[in-house]
Write a protein that holds these residues in place. Structure first.
Motif, PDB file in Angstrom:
ATOM      1  N   HIS A   6      -3.450  -1.442   5.924  1.00 10.65           N
ATOM      2  CA  HIS A   6      -3.945  -1.739   4.577  1.00 10.65           C
ATOM      3  C   HIS A   6      -3.097  -2.835   3.925  1.00 10.65           C
ATOM      4  CE1 HIS A   6      -5.977   2.489   4.160  1.00 10.65           C
ATOM      5  NE2 HIS A   6      -6.428   1.776   5.168  1.00 10.65           N
TER       6      HIS A   6
ATOM      7  N   ASP B 277       0.839  -1.197   0.000  1.00 17.39           N
ATOM      8  CA  ASP B 277       0.000   0.000   0.000  1.00 17.39           C
ATOM      9  C   ASP B 277       0.875   1.247   0.000  1.00 17.39           C
ATOM     10  OD1 ASP B 277      -2.534   1.202  -0.039  1.00 17.39           O
ATOM     11  OD2 ASP B 277      -2.367   1.678   2.089  1.00 17.39           O
TER      12      ASP B 277
ATOM     13  N   HIS C 260       0.512   5.710   0.220  1.00 19.21           N
ATOM     14  CA  HIS C 260      -0.341   6.906   0.366  1.00 19.21           C
ATOM     15  C   HIS C 260       0.475   8.185   0.214  1.00 19.21           C
ATOM     16  CE1 HIS C 260      -4.262   5.296   1.415  1.00 19.21           C
ATOM     17  NE2 HIS C 260      -3.611   4.304   2.010  1.00 19.21           N
TER      18      HIS C 260
HETATM   19 ZN    ZN Z   1      -4.269   2.455   1.811  1.00 20.97          ZN
END
Ligand code: ZN
Length: 379
Positions: free
Chosen positions: A265, A228, A230
């Motif tokens: 995540h 993941d 971000h």
């Molecule tokens: Zn995420």
């Protein structure tokens, strides 16, 4: 050894009506290590180069038997002794030695077969019987009996074939639970060898036993990977950043539809991956309902799936790539949180952190990323 095996008659007893197994399927067709008990035994014997194999079975029409075309298949009798007699009298195989085995014992040992054959062929025993000792307290009518003297008789058992046929003829009406009894009842007229077997050799009688055994031998490890990333922005004040469920104070802020917990995540996706499911976005798309959603919900969704498939986490290896925040100062807090959220021991979790050496988007401090590698085992 294998040359001798090819000349020995091997009788596999797969009769019996599985009354105590409490399942609609014949227990011999129940799964042990992804194969049914019957296939397990037959493949084992073929590996040891046995060629004269007779399978005794009650239902000759069973379609599952068709796959064993190269075996001799003979119909069993009303009792175990009748079945053995059918095999001895009706078989086309001629041999000096015969081994008899109950298919309901799936854990067969090459070492044991080797010893039985050696005692028959080289040491000239008439009857070779494996046994184990009783480690439980044994009683009759409230009274302890001397367990040291107890022998728990197993199969496979080996015999000089014509002597076994002779004794079966002589004891035509006798109900037997094993064949060595015929030799044991003959007052030292025959040479009997008792072989102590310390390896597990249980007979599957009840369904629970097979399930327990399956769990013992199960090494069906599933692995999954999750990734993941971000976007982060720098701010002038302290924000609370969520990492692995822990709240970390930092000058940077994560941009995300949910709460932006990059570690949870990645972990969630790795669990879903190990279970051969789709990714987190499939189950939690960027819709209004999931706005600022607590990532624990995603994780719990994956954990529930894992529990329903009777799996548990074996270990997890995390790699966080971040310039800011630095992970090391918060290492313990993140580890404690992950251990608690996943309900696993800290020893099963590895958290590694690196920067991207100022290169690329992560290196410039615009992103934070996490890789999760997970393995699941039987629960
Ligand atoms: Zn995420």
């Amino acid at each position: 050894m294998t040359l001798i095996n090819s000349k020995i008659h091997f009788i596999l007893l797969a009769g019996g009506n599985s009354l105590r197994f409490s399942s609609k399927t014949n227990k011999l067709l129940a799964k042990f290590k992804n194969k049914n008990l019957l296939t397990h035994n037959i493949e084992f014997l073929k590996e040891l180069k046995f060629k004269k194999i007779t399978l005794i079975i009650n239902n000759l029409k069973d379609k599952n038997i068709n796959i064993f075309r190269d075996l001799e298949v003979i119909k069993g009798g009303e009792t175990r002794s009748e079945s053995v007699k059918n095999a001895l009298y009706k078989s086309k195989f001629r041999s000096k030695y015969v081994l008899i085995h109950d298919v309901a014992r799936p854990l067969n040992s090459q070492k044991l077969i080797k010893k039985i054959v050696k005692n028959l062929v080289e040491k000239k025993y008439d009857c070779v019987v494996p046994y184990s000792k009783c480690s439980d307290t044994a009683i009759i009518n409230h009274n302890n009996i001397d367990r040291e003297k107890l022998k728990l008789i197993k199969t496979p058992q080996g015999f000089i074939k014509n002597k076994l046929i002779f004794l079966h003829n002589k004891n035509n009406k006798k109900i037997l639970t094993d064949d060595s009894q015929l030799f044991r009842n003959e007052n030292n007229k025959f040479k009997i060898k008792y072989l102590l077997q310390n390896e597990i050799n249980i007979k599957i009688t009840y369904k629970d036993e097979l399930e327990t055994l399956n769990k013992l031998v199960e090494n069906n490890i599933l692995v999954g990977i999750g990734y993941d990333i971000h976007r982060i922005i720098k701010t002038n004040r302290n924000n609370l950043l969520k990492l692995g469920g822990a709240k970390i104070k930092s000058k940077v802020k994560v941009i995300s539809h949910s709460d932006g917990d990059v570690i949870l995540h990645a972990i969630t996706d790795s669990i879903l991956g190990a279970l051969s499911l789709r990714d987190i976005g499939t189950y939690f798309p960027n819709v209004k309902k999931n706005l600022n959603r607590n990532s624990i919900d995603f994780l719990n969704y994956a954990l529930n799936k894992m529990n329903s498939k009777k799996k548990m986490i074996n270990n997890i290896d995390l790699m966080i790539v971040s310039e800011e925040p630095k992970i090391n100062p918060h290492f313990k807090k993140i580890l404690d949180s992950i251990s608690k959220k996943l309900d696993i021991n800290k020893n099963s979790i590895s958290i590694k952190a690196t920067t991207n050496e100022k290169s690329g988007l992560i290196g410039r401090g615009d992103f934070i990323a996490c890789w999760s590698n997970i393995s699941l085992k039987e629960n």
